[in-house]
Design a protein around this motif. Structure first.
Motif, PDB file in Angstrom:
ATOM      1  N   GLU A 217      11.719 -23.471  15.551  1.00 50.01           N
ATOM      2  CA  GLU A 217      11.622 -22.150  16.062  1.00 50.01           C
ATOM      3  C   GLU A 217      10.952 -21.525  14.927  1.00 50.01           C
ATOM      4  OE1 GLU A 217      13.818 -18.702  18.420  1.00 50.01           O
ATOM      5  OE2 GLU A 217      14.314 -20.552  18.739  1.00 50.01           O
ATOM      6  N   ILE A 218      11.278 -21.376  14.021  1.00 46.41           N
ATOM      7  CA  ILE A 218      11.502 -20.495  12.697  1.00 46.41           C
ATOM      8  C   ILE A 218       9.754 -21.475  12.437  1.00 46.41           C
ATOM      9  CG2 ILE A 218      11.537 -20.525   9.997  1.00 46.41           C
ATOM     10  CD1 ILE A 218      14.472 -21.157  10.931  1.00 46.41           C
ATOM     11  N   SER A 219       9.310 -22.272  12.370  1.00 44.19           N
ATOM     12  CA  SER A 219       7.839 -22.800  12.073  1.00 44.19           C
ATOM     13  C   SER A 219       6.744 -22.693  12.863  1.00 44.19           C
ATOM     14  CB  SER A 219       7.743 -23.685  11.603  1.00 44.19           C
ATOM     15  OG  SER A 219       7.951 -25.003  12.303  1.00 44.19           O
TER      16      SER A 219
ATOM     17  N   PHE B 256      21.246 -16.325  15.102  1.00 44.80           N
ATOM     18  CA  PHE B 256      21.369 -15.460  14.063  1.00 44.80           C
ATOM     19  C   PHE B 256      20.738 -14.076  14.503  1.00 44.80           C
ATOM     20  CE2 PHE B 256      19.225 -19.187  11.812  1.00 44.80           C
ATOM     21  CZ  PHE B 256      20.117 -19.737  11.545  1.00 44.80           C
ATOM     22  N   LYS B 257      20.716 -14.008  15.654  1.00 45.89           N
ATOM     23  CA  LYS B 257      19.866 -12.429  16.297  1.00 45.89           C
ATOM     24  C   LYS B 257      20.676 -11.956  16.752  1.00 45.89           C
ATOM     25  CE  LYS B 257      15.163 -13.754  15.166  1.00 45.89           C
ATOM     26  NZ  LYS B 257      13.966 -14.092  16.369  1.00 45.89           N
TER      27      LYS B 257
ATOM     28  N   TRP C  13      19.955 -15.087   5.698  1.00 44.32           N
ATOM     29  CA  TRP C  13      18.816 -14.433   5.754  1.00 44.32           C
ATOM     30  C   TRP C  13      19.098 -13.170   5.599  1.00 44.32           C
ATOM     31  CZ3 TRP C  13      15.935 -17.091  10.091  1.00 44.32           C
ATOM     32  CH2 TRP C  13      14.186 -16.481  10.350  1.00 44.32           C
ATOM     33  N   PRO C  14      18.880 -12.484   4.952  1.00 44.83           N
ATOM     34  CA  PRO C  14      18.353 -10.910   5.023  1.00 44.83           C
ATOM     35  C   PRO C  14      17.838 -10.213   6.072  1.00 44.83           C
ATOM     36  CG  PRO C  14      19.027 -11.899   2.506  1.00 44.83           C
ATOM     37  CD  PRO C  14      19.072 -13.169   3.376  1.00 44.83           C
ATOM     38  N   GLU C  15      16.470 -11.239   6.053  1.00 41.70           N
ATOM     39  CA  GLU C  15      15.314 -10.240   6.839  1.00 41.70           C
ATOM     40  C   GLU C  15      15.645 -10.734   8.205  1.00 41.70           C
ATOM     41  OE1 GLU C  15      11.256 -11.200   5.661  1.00 41.70           O
ATOM     42  OE2 GLU C  15      11.679 -12.298   7.685  1.00 41.70           O
ATOM     43  N   THR C  16      16.562 -12.074   8.872  1.00 42.34           N
ATOM     44  CA  THR C  16      17.032 -11.795   9.752  1.00 42.34           C
ATOM     45  C   THR C  16      18.623 -11.594  10.745  1.00 42.34           C
ATOM     46  OG1 THR C  16      15.229 -13.229  10.392  1.00 42.34           O
ATOM     47  CG2 THR C  16      17.059 -13.436  12.200  1.00 42.34           C
TER      48      THR C  16
ATOM     49  N   ALA D  46      14.230 -15.362  -8.895  1.00 45.58           N
ATOM     50  CA  ALA D  46      12.649 -15.783  -8.360  1.00 45.58           C
ATOM     51  C   ALA D  46      12.289 -14.613  -6.905  1.00 45.58           C
ATOM     52  CB  ALA D  46      13.194 -16.884  -7.439  1.00 45.58           C
ATOM     53  N   GLY D  47      12.808 -13.726  -6.879  1.00 42.55           N
ATOM     54  CA  GLY D  47      12.522 -12.621  -5.933  1.00 42.55           C
ATOM     55  C   GLY D  47      11.577 -13.165  -4.624  1.00 42.55           C
ATOM     56  N   ILE D  48      13.166 -13.902  -4.143  1.00 42.95           N
ATOM     57  CA  ILE D  48      12.651 -14.585  -3.002  1.00 42.95           C
ATOM     58  C   ILE D  48      13.514 -14.761  -1.243  1.00 42.95           C
ATOM     59  CG2 ILE D  48      10.563 -15.778  -3.231  1.00 42.95           C
ATOM     60  CD1 ILE D  48      13.003 -18.335  -3.318  1.00 42.95           C
ATOM     61  N   GLU D  49      14.296 -13.319  -2.359  1.00 46.11           N
ATOM     62  CA  GLU D  49      16.304 -13.199  -1.690  1.00 46.11           C
ATOM     63  C   GLU D  49      16.168 -12.944  -0.329  1.00 46.11           C
ATOM     64  OE1 GLU D  49      20.603 -11.919  -2.022  1.00 46.11           O
ATOM     65  OE2 GLU D  49      18.988 -10.968  -3.265  1.00 46.11           O
ATOM     66  N   HIS D  50      15.046 -11.594   0.232  1.00 47.70           N
ATOM     67  CA  HIS D  50      15.074 -11.525   2.023  1.00 47.70           C
ATOM     68  C   HIS D  50      14.302 -12.495   2.392  1.00 47.70           C
ATOM     69  CE1 HIS D  50      14.611  -8.308   4.163  1.00 47.70           C
ATOM     70  NE2 HIS D  50      13.534  -8.665   4.697  1.00 47.70           N
ATOM     71  N   ASN D  51      13.520 -13.338   1.982  1.00 47.45           N
ATOM     72  CA  ASN D  51      13.183 -13.774   3.445  1.00 47.45           C
ATOM     73  C   ASN D  51      12.823 -15.483   2.376  1.00 47.45           C
ATOM     74  OD1 ASN D  51      11.899 -14.736   5.806  1.00 47.45           O
ATOM     75  ND2 ASN D  51       9.907 -14.775   4.552  1.00 47.45           N
TER      76      ASN D  51
END
Length: 497
Positions: A354-356, A375-376, A329-332, A273-278
């Motif tokens: 916090e995410i939203s 996570f960070k 969560w590849p982006e983070t 679906a092309g959404i893996e990164h986020n």
């Protein structure tokens, strides 16, 4: 904002995922890969060692024992446990622009339509308890009333009637037959069953529905939240034909391997679906493994679903509530990272807040800590949670702070030895239990008589969490009102410790 997918397995032990258990005999390559691509938590706990209470905590960010359910679980007929007035992860994220979906096992009660006033037909444990239910009409107080735009699933566990799928509040078919299974692993209780409800296909069906949901929502402009609550590997233990015998252990192990394969397909769906990164994917379990998995047989073949931990589902010991918890969560989140911080499944709501960029009110997520700093990797040098409360099937309490765990009962609080019903054993045991989890993760050496100051401090902290209505900083709140005695907190008034 990221897409959020929360996959909750049912009765899966921490030792059943091979990346958590080097001595384990169940092969789980896809879940292992999920951990290698993200963060694996080694000290994650459910808020209860059984399913309904844990699910309550996941969706509300609040300890389950603050609700009227002080012990045990609901049935497939039970009325709704979460009132529409209480915020959930779904209702919060919906306010923040998310498309929200629930697929799978609900087990939090909803209100079936009735043909007549239902006062005498039982709670839902027996086949004759469902005559008053009207499956031709919509349910009320279900997932759609708690923030889910889309909802598809069954009311209780896969071994609890009625065996009827409900989609967006409406039964998909009226049950026209009675089914029952009495197999050693495959059993389910006798009850009304719809033609489109095939027990063996329930787990594959929920995964297929999830793949469709992900693929569809990925095409939109809004982020989505999917709560995929699997009914497996809980009983009935029903690996499909393709997976029967694959583990060389038993049907339970086959079933776990099947779930692992479907998790691989879920990740592949996200990638296509092309959404893996986020997209944030969380994989965990609602409590430890059940004895229904046949521990004796598995151990005879070198596999322990609880790994090094004592006990299993229903217990206050760590085997009851220490679970696999993996986040990709590849982006983070950096790849192949491990956190040894103590966390709880109630922490989802504060994390999503916090995410939203949602500011939680005083009466929301009272027992939820955001995991974003973990996570960070900005808070590994100090504890995230002040302490974490554990709860067993009979409502017994424990509190964990740092390396110390205080159990406010002399027994397992559940199904393993010493059982709460074993009076002879209990007469010879201390009233409470204190363990140093760092040096004694198997909870074998009770230090209750050696550290009275630690016992007093932990007990006082637990009592404050109960009376303040929260365990996070903030304005005190009320626990839900009850019209019966809360016997499990008698320790709060005890002075003879």
């Amino acid at each position: 904002m990221p897409n959020i997918i929360y996959v909750l397995a049912d009765d899966l032990g921490i030792g059943d995922i091979s990346i958590y258990n080097a001595q384990g005999k169940i092969i789980t390559p896809h879940i292992n890969q999920l951990a290698k691509d993200g963060m694996r938590f080694t000290d994650a706990h459910t808020s209860s060692s059984v399913c309904t209470p844990t699910r309550y905590g996941i969706l509300t960010g609040r300890y389950n024992w603050r609700s009227p359910l002080k012990n045990g679980v609901l049935t497939g007929k039970s009325k709704a446990l979460i009132p529409g007035s209480r915020s959930t992860v779904a209702s919060m994220l919906k306010k923040q622009g998310y498309q929200t979906g629930f697929i799978g096992k609900w087990h939090l009660g909803w209100d079936w339509a009735l043909k007549y006033t239902d006062t005498l037909s039982g709670e839902g444990w027996n086949a004759g308890d469902f005559g008053a239910l009207d499956f031709s009409k919509p349910i009320s107080n279900g997932p759609n009333d708690l923030g889910f735009d889309y909802a598809y699933g069954l009311s209780g566990s896969l071994d609890m009637a009625p065996y009827v799928y409900v989609e967006n509040g409406m039964p998909t078919m009226i049950p026209d037959t009675i089914t029952q299974n009495t197999g050693r692993y495959s059993w389910w209780r006798k009850g009304p069953t719809s033609k489109d409800f095939v027990h063996e296909d329930a787990t594959p069906n929920f995964f297929r529905k999830s793949f469709d949901f992900i693929s569809e929502k990925a095409q939109g402009s809004d982020p989505f939240f999917l709560y995929l609550a699997l009914p497996s590997p809980h009983t009935p233990i029903l690996p499909t034909k393709a997976w029967e015998g694959k583990s060389n252990l038993n049907p339970y192990a086959d079933f776990v391997m099947m779930i692992d394969a479907y998790m691989g397909q879920l990740i592949e769906t996200i990638q296509k679906a092309g959404i893996e990164h986020n997209t944030m994917v969380i994989f965990t379990s609602d409590n430890g493994c059940s004895p229904q998995a046949n521990y004796d047989l598995l151990r005879s073949k070198g596999h322990d679903p609880s790994s090094i931990y004592r006990g299993h589902k229903a217990d206050i010991f760590d085997g009851g509530h220490r679970v696999p918890f993996i986040v990709k969560w590849p982006e983070t989140i950096s790849k192949n990272t491990v956190s040894n911080q103590t966390i709880c499944t109630t922490d989802l709501m504060a994390t999503c807040a916090e995410i939203s960029d949602y500011e939680l009110m005083a009466n929301e997520a009272e027992d939820s800590y955001s995991l974003m700093s973990l996570f960070k990797q900005t808070q590994e040098d100090r504890p995230l949670r002040e302490a974490t409360v554990h709860h067993s099937i009979n409502g017994s309490f424990a509190i964990r702070q740092g390396d110390w765990k205080l159990i406010l009962c002399p027994d397992s609080g559940g199904w393993s030895a010493p059982k709460p019903t074993d009076k002879a054993a209990l007469d010879s045991l201390p009233k409470y239990q204190l363990y140093d989890i760092r040096t004694d993760p198997g909870e074998r050496t009770n230090l209750i008589d050696l550290h009275p100051e630690k016992v007093a401090a932990l007990k006082a902290l637990l009592i404050s969490y109960i009376t303040q209505g929260r365990s996070t900083p903030g304005e005190p709140q009320d626990n839900d009102p009850i019209d019966f005695e809360w016997k499990q907190i008698a320790f709060a008034n005890s002075t003879d410790d």
